[in-house]
Design a protein around this motif. Structure first.
Motif, short mmCIF file in Angstrom:
data_model
loop_
_atom_site.label_atom_id
_atom_site.label_comp_id
_atom_site.label_asym_id
_atom_site.label_seq_id
_atom_site.Cartn_x
_atom_site.Cartn_y
_atom_site.Cartn_z
N LEU A 16 0.89 -1.55 -0.21
CA LEU A 16 -0.08 0.05 0.36
C LEU A 16 0.54 0.89 -0.27
O LEU A 16 0.32 2.05 -0.80
CB LEU A 16 -0.58 -0.08 1.33
N TYR A 17 1.97 1.02 0.08
CA TYR A 17 3.04 2.16 1.21
C TYR A 17 3.76 2.84 -0.83
O TYR A 17 3.78 3.63 -1.08
CB TYR A 17 4.10 2.05 1.94
N GLU A 18 4.27 1.61 -1.46
CA GLU A 18 4.71 1.56 -2.17
C GLU A 18 4.12 2.22 -3.78
O GLU A 18 4.30 3.15 -4.38
CB GLU A 18 5.49 0.07 -2.97
N LYS A 19 2.62 1.81 -3.10
CA LYS A 19 1.39 2.43 -4.66
C LYS A 19 0.94 3.73 -4.07
O LYS A 19 1.36 4.55 -5.22
CB LYS A 19 0.48 1.52 -3.85
N TYR A 20 0.94 4.26 -3.37
CA TYR A 20 -0.05 5.54 -2.83
C TYR A 20 1.52 6.57 -2.64
O TYR A 20 1.11 8.01 -2.73
CB TYR A 20 -0.84 5.55 -1.71
N GLN A 21 2.31 6.16 -2.11
CA GLN A 21 3.36 7.11 -1.59
C GLN A 21 3.12 8.31 -1.08
O GLN A 21 3.07 9.34 -1.30
CB GLN A 21 4.05 7.29 -2.74
N PRO A 22 2.13 8.01 0.38
CA PRO A 22 1.87 8.59 1.27
C PRO A 22 2.09 10.13 1.58
O PRO A 22 3.50 9.57 2.16
CB PRO A 22 0.83 8.04 2.18
N LYS A 23 1.98 11.25 1.46
CA LYS A 23 2.80 12.40 2.00
C LYS A 23 2.93 12.92 2.88
O LYS A 23 3.89 13.84 3.65
CB LYS A 23 1.75 13.71 0.35
N GLU A 24 2.39 11.46 4.05
CA GLU A 24 2.76 11.65 5.35
C GLU A 24 3.79 11.67 5.31
O GLU A 24 4.36 11.24 6.85
CB GLU A 24 1.45 10.56 6.29
N PHE A 25 5.28 10.87 4.37
CA PHE A 25 5.57 10.50 5.40
C PHE A 25 6.98 10.80 3.90
O PHE A 25 8.20 10.56 3.93
CB PHE A 25 6.24 9.02 4.67
N LYS A 26 6.01 11.98 3.50
CA LYS A 26 7.25 13.06 3.05
C LYS A 26 8.68 13.25 3.11
O LYS A 26 9.78 13.69 2.28
CB LYS A 26 6.75 13.57 1.85
N ARG A 27 8.61 13.12 4.86
CA ARG A 27 10.16 14.53 5.36
C ARG A 27 10.72 13.61 5.49
O ARG A 27 11.77 13.78 5.44
CB ARG A 27 9.52 15.06 6.58
N PHE A 28 10.86 12.28 5.15
CA PHE A 28 11.27 10.71 5.34
C PHE A 28 11.83 9.54 4.30
O PHE A 28 11.20 9.69 3.44
CB PHE A 28 10.96 9.92 6.51
N LYS A 29 13.04 9.06 4.06
CA LYS A 29 12.24 7.46 3.43
C LYS A 29 12.43 7.10 4.22
O LYS A 29 13.21 5.97 5.18
CB LYS A 29 14.88 7.69 2.83
N VAL A 30 11.27 5.75 3.76
CA VAL A 30 10.89 5.08 4.68
C VAL A 30 11.56 3.44 4.29
O VAL A 30 11.58 3.57 2.85
CB VAL A 30 9.32 4.78 4.09
N LEU A 31 12.34 2.73 4.91
CA LEU A 31 13.16 1.33 4.68
C LEU A 31 12.01 0.65 4.58
O LEU A 31 12.57 0.13 3.35
CB LEU A 31 14.24 1.41 5.74
N THR A 32 11.74 0.18 5.44
CA THR A 32 10.19 -0.87 5.49
C THR A 32 9.30 -0.41 6.38
O THR A 32 9.55 0.94 6.97
CB THR A 32 11.48 -1.91 6.26
N MET A 33 8.23 -1.57 6.39
CA MET A 33 7.03 -1.06 7.45
C MET A 33 6.62 -2.88 7.47
O MET A 33 6.71 -3.66 7.03
CB MET A 33 5.88 -0.09 6.47
N PHE A 34 5.70 -2.53 8.64
CA PHE A 34 5.34 -4.11 9.22
C PHE A 34 4.49 -3.86 10.13
O PHE A 34 4.27 -3.06 10.64
CB PHE A 34 6.58 -4.99 9.96
N THR A 35 3.80 -5.21 10.87
CA THR A 35 2.73 -4.64 11.61
C THR A 35 2.85 -6.23 12.46
O THR A 35 3.63 -7.24 12.62
CB THR A 35 1.15 -5.27 10.40
N SER A 36 2.27 -5.53 13.36
CA SER A 36 2.14 -7.10 14.60
C SER A 36 1.71 -8.04 14.54
O SER A 36 1.10 -7.70 13.22
CB SER A 36 1.46 -5.84 16.32
#
Ligand code: DTR
Length: 343
Positions: A132-152
């Motif tokens: 989802l992050y890769e497809k939408y590239q949400p602007k909420e993360f625009k100040r950072f490079k997101v290296l990975t994401m995961f969930t509990s």
């Protein structure tokens, strides 16, 4: 004199030779790393966010041939749960792991993963979150490079007294965070929002009578010792992101950037698989050590959980649409991912 000089010379030679043997011929100095990165994490070292951090460190140092070294800081030793976002933005740490639920309102798109979306494993939820992050590239993360994401893994109730039916939740103070606090509220409990790192003290002091999270913490935080009753709800997960300071990212060599990018989805899957297995191990460990009781709610109660939490999805949709997000498309993509990943 000659004899003594000769012996003195021999002695000096042996002394020098012995010193070389003791100190060792200076080996070629180990090649210094070109890049040194600091990686801040808030929970204790043996919890899954830190286990995945150490795996990422190992892979990065291996795949760069030691050109990049990663200094990890678990247990809030560099930045804590609530100041990692700002700390990474300001460069106090190059990398930080954040639980999105600790920042209500900051992640209007990715907070969707705090909703009861029906995921049954951390692996499928982690991959769906990353995709989802890769497809939408949400602007909420625009100040950072997101290296990975995961969930509990999916969340359940861990309590000091048994919760055998939803009525037992009425007014009970339970620890959660983010939208998961609202799930507890919709079920009649009294949520007390705080990061995982503050939960042990709150349990000890009786500020909370249990918590709402995944079962890994029974072992990793030793909550099985004080929360002997585990009511299986298998509902929402907690989403995480590993973020890098943008100046740090921009300064990296292109080949290192490729290694980091290639690790993105791989690390999400590795963490999900680790988490799913660790939850099973944690439950068995807790049964053996503390004789915990696993409690299943009735089908009627499980159906009631679904019905009572549905309005939260509507609330998210309303807020997401108001911030320009196509909430229907996001939810449709997530459902398609879940069906594909969990088939
Ligand atoms: N309880 C959620 C997520 C979570 C599940 N296991 C751990 C271990 C360490 C930190 C967080 C979590 C949360 O508080 O973020």
């Amino acid at each position: 004199m000659v004899n003594s000089a000769k012996y003195l010379g021999l002695f000096a030679f042996f002394l020098f030779f012995a010193s070389i043997l003791c100190v060792g011929v200076p080996a070629k100095a180990a090649k210094a790393a070109e890049v040194s990165l600091s990686y801040a994490n808030f929970p204790p070292a043996k919890t899954f966010p830190c286990v995945q951090m150490e795996r990422w460190k190992q892979e990065v140092e291996k795949r760069t041939g030691g050109r990049v070294e990663v200094q990890t800081y678990p247990g809030s030793t560099l930045l804590g749960a609530k100041n990692t976002l700002r700390g990474v933005m300001q460069g106090q740490a190059d990398i930080g792991c954040i639980s999105l639920a600790y920042h209500p309102g900051v992640f209007p798109l990715c907070s969707v993963f705090e909703l009861p979306l029906g995921f049954t494993t951390s692996t499928s939820a982690s991959l769906a979150l990353w995709d989802l992050y890769e497809k939408y590239q949400p602007k909420e993360f625009k100040r950072f490079k997101v290296l990975t994401m995961f969930t509990s893994a999916p969340s359940n109730l861990m309590t000091k007294t048994p919760i055998r039916k939803l009525e037992d939740l009425k007014g009970l103070e339970l620890r959660a965070s983010g939208i998961l606090s609202k799930i507890l509220e919709s079920l009649g409990a009294t949520p007390v929002s705080m990061p995982m790192s503050e939960t042990p003290e709150a349990l000890q002091k009786g500020v909370v009578k249990g918590l709402f999270s995944s079962f890994d913490v029974l072992k990793d935080m030793n909550f099985a010792e004080i929360c002997h009753y585990e009511t299986v709800t298998n509902t929402a997960v907690y989403p995480f992101a590993v973020i890098m300071n943008m100046n740090t990212w921009n300064a990296l060599p292109d080949d290192v950037k490729k290694i980091f990018n290639d690790l993105g989805r791989e690390q999400a899957e590795w963490t999900g698989k680790y988490m799913d297995q660790h939850v099973k191990d944690s439950i068995e460990w807790s049964k053996d050590k503390y004789g915990i009781e696993m409690i299943k709610l009735s089908d009627a109660n499980m159906q009631s959980v679904k019905e009572k939490t549905l309005p939260l999805i509507k609330n998210w949709k309303t807020k997401a649409d108001a911030s320009g997000i196509d909430s229907a498309a996001v939810l449709a993509d997530i459902k398609a991912s879940r069906l594909k990943l969990e088939k």
